[in-house]
Design an enzyme around this catalytic site. Structure first.
Site, mmCIF file in Angstrom:
data_model
loop_
_atom_site.group_PDB
_atom_site.id
_atom_site.type_symbol
_atom_site.label_atom_id
_atom_site.label_comp_id
_atom_site.label_asym_id
_atom_site.label_seq_id
_atom_site.Cartn_x
_atom_site.Cartn_y
_atom_site.Cartn_z
ATOM 1 N N TYR A 41 0.822 -1.156 -0.037
ATOM 2 C CA TYR A 41 0.037 0.095 0.007
ATOM 3 C C TYR A 41 0.744 1.376 -0.059
ATOM 4 O O TYR A 41 1.958 1.462 0.541
ATOM 5 C CB TYR A 41 -1.025 0.137 1.123
ATOM 6 N N GLU A 42 0.525 2.214 -0.698
ATOM 7 C CA GLU A 42 1.092 3.331 -0.856
ATOM 8 C C GLU A 42 1.488 4.016 0.607
ATOM 9 O O GLU A 42 2.677 4.701 0.866
ATOM 10 C CB GLU A 42 0.247 4.469 -1.396
ATOM 11 N N SER A 43 0.751 3.717 1.598
ATOM 12 C CA SER A 43 0.963 4.150 3.156
ATOM 13 C C SER A 43 2.272 3.527 3.518
ATOM 14 O O SER A 43 2.473 3.983 4.589
ATOM 15 C CB SER A 43 -0.251 3.840 3.736
ATOM 16 N N GLY A 44 2.660 2.444 3.000
ATOM 17 C CA GLY A 44 3.695 1.855 3.352
ATOM 18 C C GLY A 44 3.755 0.348 4.048
ATOM 19 O O GLY A 44 4.605 -0.147 4.501
ATOM 20 N N GLY A 121 -0.235 9.621 -5.432
ATOM 21 C CA GLY A 121 1.048 8.617 -6.026
ATOM 22 C C GLY A 121 0.766 8.237 -7.521
ATOM 23 O O GLY A 121 1.599 7.725 -8.142
#
Lengths: 249, 306, 306, 249
Positions: A41-44, A121
């Site tokens: 996920y983009e959030s990490g 992103g």
């Protein structure tokens, strides 16, 4: 669309996941033909196995029990720019004939009719992911010949082709819609109809694009979702139907 | 170590001392650990002409914009994630409803890179990005350099060095040695990039707690100016291990922010009408707090011995 | 997750499959977690013409150079820390004793930057460095760009993308999700920069152990090609929580490496003369192992619940 | 020298520490006039409180009980280049009249008489630390007029002054030797004698430099180490006298 999107994923793919349909599609693929799919996920959150349907890209359920947590700097530099992502999912308010995507503004940038959220992103997913899968219902409004603003580069456009721009990823290789699938042509990257859902005819689809939609020499008819896939989607993965309508599977 | 720390102070003092009119302010946190408590105190102290920078403005900046604190927004994704729009922001941009708002727009990577450059005290950061997009055409700060080895054109963004960065975290000691687990976001880079740093935590812990697990420390006390203890200070965002994200409130915000009068009533009740975070939590009520409280899922320790 | 992992293999297979003659090899670890076990297997398999890259060549590369594996050394500080010199390295440089050795020299920051660029797949990395020094005069790969915002001259180094990086760590699951605590060094950047990654660990743990504390994971399995379980594989370097640094051996190395014949005897006894790491540890003897075993100092867990 | 070096440190300084004398000096300063000193080791240990004398810069005792662990990338980018370090200690095989330091080679680079370890982090400490304190015994061999190789820039030299080069830190502001202290002159940055240890005369010191050493208009005589300082050094901090000789305190 979720079932079709899921079928685009290969076992072992490392997928950059967003919330909503892409998340559903990934979890469906993991539960069926691609158990080795790794979700980032983009959030990490890396290798997330959420025990509830995440409603945000940074849901705490994506962290608990995940394989790793990466800072945003690492996500964008080492994972995405670093070429470690095989598949990215994108959607957008407008998608044009070359797969350029607009998620920034409708109208002019300085005096927008509608101010959309912006890139997030998306721009770097479109540039760096090995393959981009676009998921969006087909309509002339959402698929104009030219987008008002290029947030995420497609196969070709006013700045030149991906090859000319030396973009590392292959860009949008499949556009999964609610009626069939579009693919960029070998010749110039223009999207053309390559597959239809059962019971959908090519003529009606062609009217749903904002440009004269080309039809590939051979158009496949896609197999319908299986009962198992529908059951997983409707009863297990999204039991409250947050992201799928009746029609939407 | 000094027996007392001059850095430990209430939110009111931290905002009064370290956030000034006209400042460039970063309140970071990607979904996780967004410091609403600090934003509300900024609203209460009626700061004006702020340049607000954040990857995802989220509800926190929608509220600051609605309250008239902002002059400019630097951002990369402006929506209510999973719900819809930020309507105070959209009114400012689409209808130029006062106060008008200047926008400076990047992608996520671009803004992460700006903060990385700021943290490293480099004037720019290079990234492979923006080729084939309209972003550089609307943002003249997106430029480029030629690689001295390959001749490649590489995009650049300029360093961002905010006047103040506010970081929410699970815990810190009173000198500001700050530990975070769960999503990191861009908190470390935002803190190192800033001239002044305010750390807001769920718990102040003894220095020994920090020293027992130094690999969890994301931000060292040497760069921290103020440490504020503010339990539930990230609500409706969340703090892993302390409380869950209040997704219902994110949904409710859609209706609140769409209607200017409703938004004003909300600010009156939950920001202007309360003295501090304790007052806000009282307004929110014990049921919601109870429902959101995290269940225990404790990790095992590791051996730091030698 | 697959029931078995094709990545899990003995050291012999990992080196045979992933390290080839002529490769550019990084074995990283700053004092901590230096993988001597992998280096010894490279010596046993008589790899040749390697380009060895490391901030601190340390004893590990002195041994590889003495054994004739190296064609070139890329480094930033070549000494026996706290003791003296690396004599095999110095003989190669000062007396051109065969095999002769090409040097490419940076500062620590420069080499960290090269690996960061490699990990980020950028062709260069910018840094404020080298002004007023002779380093650029002897290394034409240290160049510069002009900042497109300030006009400042900023130094650059080129990306380093090794053919293979070998990382030692405390633990990993069998897919290579790797957890490290204590000093990180430049292990993460070195791994992401590499075309192939070998992870060598003190312990293979169940995936659930990794998933119980995901913030400790430094290297994700998706970039790992081989996972080798090799307890004591970092000796005479150390693994925090497992065993201490063998400072005595670092002191002994001064005499061993100063004398070519002694060095050859040492290689015969501890590298060529043993089949694997277990054999090495047997040669080393149980007393030393017992003396170096880490005492317990366990950190507390944190709550990952929500 | 350890006592003198310790006295150069201010309470609250953030110090970039190496092994050996600088480490001793820092721990002496912490035990006496600078309890708020924060020690950061190149290896990434921040706020270390080692419970044994560390024999390497990456000793595990520096990690156990420290305040934070930073990656090398963070150490060099965010701490050092980021301007967060007040004091750095440096030594070297050669130090010239402007404080340039050589820790790379004696002789020519391509055909060295002695190959030294190289820069490590010395080059960036010399560029970025707010103040650099150089610690080295004075001798004509170690203090030549010009170094064979500039590893770490001093106040001035063949590439120009620090101001002309726009170096962020102030460079070597004090050179602590075994007989007295040198400081760069305001005028051109050349090191000159500013202070002497008790019982040492300026004439004998001047013979120990490889250039005609200038003497400052006023030369202070430094107070001797106190009994408390000597006790701490000899009996507590370095009981096995790894780093201090009899003469060396």
């Amino acid at each position: 669309m979720a079932v079709r999107a899921a079928r685009e994923l290969h076992d072992g793919d490392v997928v950059f996941v967003g919330i909503g349909l892409p998340n559903l599609a990934c979890n469906l693929a993991r539960a069926t033909h691609a158990p080795g799919l790794v979700l980032i996920y983009e959030s990490g959150a890396v290798g997330a196995v959420p025990d509830r349907l995440p409603v945000s890209i940074g849901d705490p359920a994506l962290v608990t029990g995940s394989l790793a947590v990466a800072s945003m700097a690492d996500v964008f530099q080492f994972y995405l720019q670093g070429g470690r992502i095989q598949v990215g999912f994108l959607g957008g308010a407008q998608i044009d004939r070359y797969g350029n995507i607009n998620s920034t503004v409708i109208g002019s940038y300085d005096r927008p009719k509608v101010r959309l959220p912006g890139s997030g992103g998306a721009c770097e997913i479109a540039i760096h992911a090995e393959r981009v899968i676009v998921v969006a219902p087909l309509s002339p409004r959402s698929f104009p010949a030219t987008v008002d603003f290029i947030t995420s580069p497609g196969q070709n456009g006013k700045y030149g082709s991906r090859q000319a721009l030396r973009l590392p990823g292959r860009g949008p290789v499949r556009v999964v819609t609610d009626v069939g699938i579009l693919e960029p042509s070998q010749a110039d990257g223009e999207l053309e109809l390559v597959a239809l859902y059962p019971g959908v005819d090519a003529e009606s689809v062609m009217k749903k694009a904002g440009w004269p939609l080309r039809v590939a020499p051979t158009v496949t008819v896609l197999p319908p979702p299986t009962q198992a896939e529908l059951h997983l989607l409707r009863d297990v993965l999204d039991p409250n139907h947050l992201y799928i309508g009746k029609r939407d599977a | 170590m000094p027996p007392t720390s001059p850095k430990l102070m209430p939110m009111r003092d931290a905002i009064a001392r370290f956030v000034h009119d006209g400042d460039t302010v970063v309140i970071e946190g990607f979904t996780h650990l967004i410091c609403f408590a600090a934003a509300h105190e900024i609203i209460r102290q009626r700061r004006r002409d702020l340049t607000l920078c954040r990857l995802t403005p989220d509800l926190v900046y929608d509220q600051l914009i609605a309250a008239g604190c902002a002059r400019k927004l630097v951002f990369s994704w402006a929506g209510n994630p999973g719900v819809g729009s930020l309507h105070a922001l959209r009114r400012a941009v689409e209808k130029h409803q006062p106060p008008s708002l200047e926008l400076e727009e990047y992608s996520h990577f671009g803004l992460v890179a700006r903060l990385s450059a700021g943290a490293a005290k480099l004037p720019f950061w290079p990234l492979r990005d923006y080729q084939g997009t309209d972003l550089p055409a609307v943002n003249p700060l997106i430029r480029g350099v030629t690689c001295p080895y390959t001749g490649d054109a590489i995009a650049t963004v300029p360093a961002l060095n905010p006047d103040v960065t506010i970081v929410h975290a699970q815990r810190a000691d009173r000198d500001g040695n700050t530990q975070i687990w769960g999503l990191y976001g861009v908190q470390k880079e935002a803190a190192f990039a800033a001239k002044r740093v305010i750390v807001v935590v769920e718990e102040i812990v003894q220095e020994q707690v920090v020293r027992a697990d130094p690999n969890r420390t994301l931000i060292p006390g040497i760069i921290v100016d103020a440490v504020v203890c503010e339990p539930w200070g990230a609500h409706p965002s969340y703090a892993q291990g302390y409380y869950d994200r209040d997704n219902d409130f994110y949904v409710e915000w859609e209706d609140i922010s769409r209607d200017e009068a409703a938004l004003k009533r909300w600010l009156d009740a939950f920001v202007y009408g309360v003295a501090d975070r304790a007052g806000y939590m009282h307004e929110l009520g014990p049921e919601r707090q109870q429902r959101l409280t995290a269940k225990p899922q404790i990790s095992a320790g590791v051996n730091y011995g030698f």
